[in-house]
Design a protein around this motif. Structure first.
Motif, PDB file in Angstrom:
ATOM      1  N   GLU A 108     -14.334  -2.563   7.667  1.00 26.83           N
ATOM      2  CA  GLU A 108     -14.482  -2.577   9.135  1.00 26.83           C
ATOM      3  C   GLU A 108     -13.992  -1.273   9.772  1.00 26.83           C
ATOM      4  O   GLU A 108     -14.710  -0.633  10.541  1.00 26.83           O
ATOM      5  CB  GLU A 108     -13.695  -3.743   9.756  1.00 26.83           C
ATOM      6  CG  GLU A 108     -14.547  -4.967  10.012  1.00 26.83           C
ATOM      7  CD  GLU A 108     -14.441  -5.941   8.861  1.00 26.83           C
ATOM      8  OE1 GLU A 108     -13.315  -6.312   8.513  1.00 26.83           O
ATOM      9  OE2 GLU A 108     -15.493  -6.314   8.297  1.00 26.83           O
ATOM     10  N   THR A 109     -12.769  -0.878   9.419  1.00 22.94           N
ATOM     11  CA  THR A 109     -12.190   0.300  10.081  1.00 22.94           C
ATOM     12  C   THR A 109     -12.594   1.600   9.376  1.00 22.94           C
ATOM     13  O   THR A 109     -12.444   2.682   9.944  1.00 22.94           O
ATOM     14  CB  THR A 109     -10.656   0.229  10.059  1.00 22.94           C
ATOM     15  OG1 THR A 109     -10.225   0.274   8.686  1.00 22.94           O
ATOM     16  CG2 THR A 109     -10.146  -1.051  10.696  1.00 22.94           C
ATOM     17  N   LEU A 110     -13.053   1.497   8.113  1.00 25.15           N
ATOM     18  CA  LEU A 110     -13.353   2.646   7.243  1.00 25.15           C
ATOM     19  C   LEU A 110     -12.098   3.463   6.918  1.00 25.15           C
ATOM     20  O   LEU A 110     -12.184   4.552   6.349  1.00 25.15           O
ATOM     21  CB  LEU A 110     -14.441   3.564   7.835  1.00 25.15           C
ATOM     22  CG  LEU A 110     -15.807   2.937   8.105  1.00 25.15           C
ATOM     23  CD1 LEU A 110     -16.781   3.991   8.640  1.00 25.15           C
ATOM     24  CD2 LEU A 110     -16.375   2.294   6.844  1.00 25.15           C
ATOM     25  N   LYS A 111     -10.917   2.929   7.245  1.00 21.92           N
ATOM     26  CA  LYS A 111      -9.661   3.635   6.936  1.00 21.92           C
ATOM     27  C   LYS A 111      -9.221   3.295   5.508  1.00 21.92           C
ATOM     28  O   LYS A 111      -9.365   2.150   5.057  1.00 21.92           O
ATOM     29  CB  LYS A 111      -8.530   3.205   7.897  1.00 21.92           C
ATOM     30  CG  LYS A 111      -8.826   3.516   9.345  1.00 21.92           C
ATOM     31  CD  LYS A 111      -8.584   4.991   9.646  1.00 21.92           C
ATOM     32  CE  LYS A 111      -8.926   5.346  11.063  1.00 21.92           C
ATOM     33  NZ  LYS A 111      -9.842   6.430  11.229  1.00 21.92           N
ATOM     34  N   PRO A 112      -8.642   4.276   4.779  1.00 20.43           N
ATOM     35  CA  PRO A 112      -8.208   3.994   3.403  1.00 20.43           C
ATOM     36  C   PRO A 112      -6.967   3.111   3.354  1.00 20.43           C
ATOM     37  O   PRO A 112      -6.074   3.248   4.191  1.00 20.43           O
ATOM     38  CB  PRO A 112      -7.893   5.387   2.844  1.00 20.43           C
ATOM     39  CG  PRO A 112      -7.675   6.259   4.019  1.00 20.43           C
ATOM     40  CD  PRO A 112      -8.416   5.671   5.174  1.00 20.43           C
ATOM     41  N   VAL A 113      -6.942   2.197   2.373  1.00 18.01           N
ATOM     42  CA  VAL A 113      -5.783   1.336   2.137  1.00 18.01           C
ATOM     43  C   VAL A 113      -5.265   1.692   0.746  1.00 18.01           C
ATOM     44  O   VAL A 113      -6.001   1.584  -0.238  1.00 18.01           O
ATOM     45  CB  VAL A 113      -6.187  -0.157   2.176  1.00 18.01           C
ATOM     46  CG1 VAL A 113      -4.974  -1.047   1.959  1.00 18.01           C
ATOM     47  CG2 VAL A 113      -6.886  -0.478   3.482  1.00 18.01           C
ATOM     48  N   GLU A 114      -4.001   2.127   0.654  1.00 17.86           N
ATOM     49  CA  GLU A 114      -3.469   2.559  -0.644  1.00 17.86           C
ATOM     50  C   GLU A 114      -2.867   1.374  -1.386  1.00 17.86           C
ATOM     51  O   GLU A 114      -2.136   0.584  -0.804  1.00 17.86           O
ATOM     52  CB  GLU A 114      -2.406   3.630  -0.417  1.00 17.86           C
ATOM     53  CG  GLU A 114      -1.992   4.295  -1.721  1.00 17.86           C
ATOM     54  CD  GLU A 114      -0.890   5.334  -1.527  1.00 17.86           C
ATOM     55  OE1 GLU A 114      -0.940   6.066  -0.524  1.00 17.86           O
ATOM     56  OE2 GLU A 114       0.002   5.376  -2.393  1.00 17.86           O
ATOM     57  N   TYR A 115      -3.177   1.233  -2.690  1.00 16.78           N
ATOM     58  CA  TYR A 115      -2.578   0.138  -3.461  1.00 16.78           C
ATOM     59  C   TYR A 115      -1.949   0.594  -4.760  1.00 16.78           C
ATOM     60  O   TYR A 115      -1.343  -0.195  -5.474  1.00 16.78           O
ATOM     61  CB  TYR A 115      -3.616  -0.970  -3.736  1.00 16.78           C
ATOM     62  CG  TYR A 115      -4.846  -0.508  -4.501  1.00 16.78           C
ATOM     63  CD1 TYR A 115      -5.985  -0.087  -3.837  1.00 16.78           C
ATOM     64  CD2 TYR A 115      -4.858  -0.502  -5.892  1.00 16.78           C
ATOM     65  CE1 TYR A 115      -7.100   0.333  -4.525  1.00 16.78           C
ATOM     66  CE2 TYR A 115      -5.977  -0.076  -6.592  1.00 16.78           C
ATOM     67  CZ  TYR A 115      -7.093   0.340  -5.893  1.00 16.78           C
ATOM     68  OH  TYR A 115      -8.201   0.771  -6.590  1.00 16.78           O
TER      69      TYR A 115
END
Ligand code: PRP
Ligand code: URA
Length: 210
Positions: A108-115
């Motif tokens: 949705e946001t196209l923002k990266p999520v770090e895992y």
């Protein structure tokens, strides 16, 4: 010094990228091609590695030869799709260390999520090349490089396959010291943040998950 942007338009790379883009290319062929293109691009991205002179003996005579100087390279693929480039670059630089950064784009946001983030302990002695086939908005590459910079590597380069103009501009603006190497600069991003014409979802095509 300002980082450079290089589109490596060698005929062999262009030919392989053309097959990669085709939606009928199988996952098996796609994987093979991503590795081959990464290997060819690595040749260009490592052109400025530092050398030092050594004296050795050939079977015939003493000779002065050039070898890579000091601690060398670390490759850091961005999971998942960057993994597809690792075997290819390691064929050229087998002694390189490999770190991993796990990021996914929130759809949705196209923002990266770090895992995930695991980098070589001696990364401050190494030149880093970040690997990810797709540079779309640039968010993932920007975030990965920000994480890596906290560990003070000697230098950082980014190596991708397909870049959107938006991603190239954003990455260069956020990290102007980073040299960027891509095999193709495409037209634009679509409303879903996909590169047009691009090649679709690189991770899904490499791992056959769709
Ligand atoms: C893809 C690709 C990049 C990112 C590029 O990963 O491999 O990491 O998108 O997009 P950006 O430049 O807009 O950040 P994705 O989020 O699909 O994760 P995956 O590799 O795990 O499928
Ligand atoms: N990630 C991909 O895998 N493909 C795109 O076109 C954009 C982001």
């Amino acid at each position: 010094m300002s980082g450079t942007i290089t589109i490596t338009n060698h005929p062999l790379i262009q030919h392989k990228v053309a097959i990669l883009r085709n939606k009928n290319t199988s996952s098996k062929d796609f994987r093979t091609l991503v590795g081959e293109i990464a290997m060819l691009m690595c040749y260009e991205a490592t052109r400025d590695l530092t050398l030092e002179e050594r004296e050795i003996e050939t079977p015939v005579a003493k000779a002065k030869v050039n070898v890579l100087a000091g601690k060398k390279l670390a490759f850091v693929p961005i999971l998942r799709a960057g993994l597809g480039m690792v075997d290819g670059v390691l064929q050229l630089v087998p002694s390189a260390r490999v770190g991993h950064i796990g990021l996914y784009r929130n759809p949705e946001t196209l923002k990266p999520v770090e895992y995930y983030c695991k980098l070589p302990a001696d990364i401050s002695d190494r030149e880093v090349i970040v690997l990810d086939p797709m540079l779309a908005t640039g968010g993932s590459a920007i975030d990965a490089i920000t994480q890596i910079k906290k560990r003070n590597p000697r230098s950082i380069k980014f190596m991708g396959l397909i870049a959107a103009p938006e991603g190239l501009e954003a990455l260069h603006k956020a990290h102007p010291d980073v040299d960027i190497f891509c095999a193709a600069k495409d037209e634009r991003l679509n409303d879903h943040g996909y590169i047009v014409p691009g090649l679709g979802d690189a991770g899904d095509r490499i791992f056959g998950t769709k």
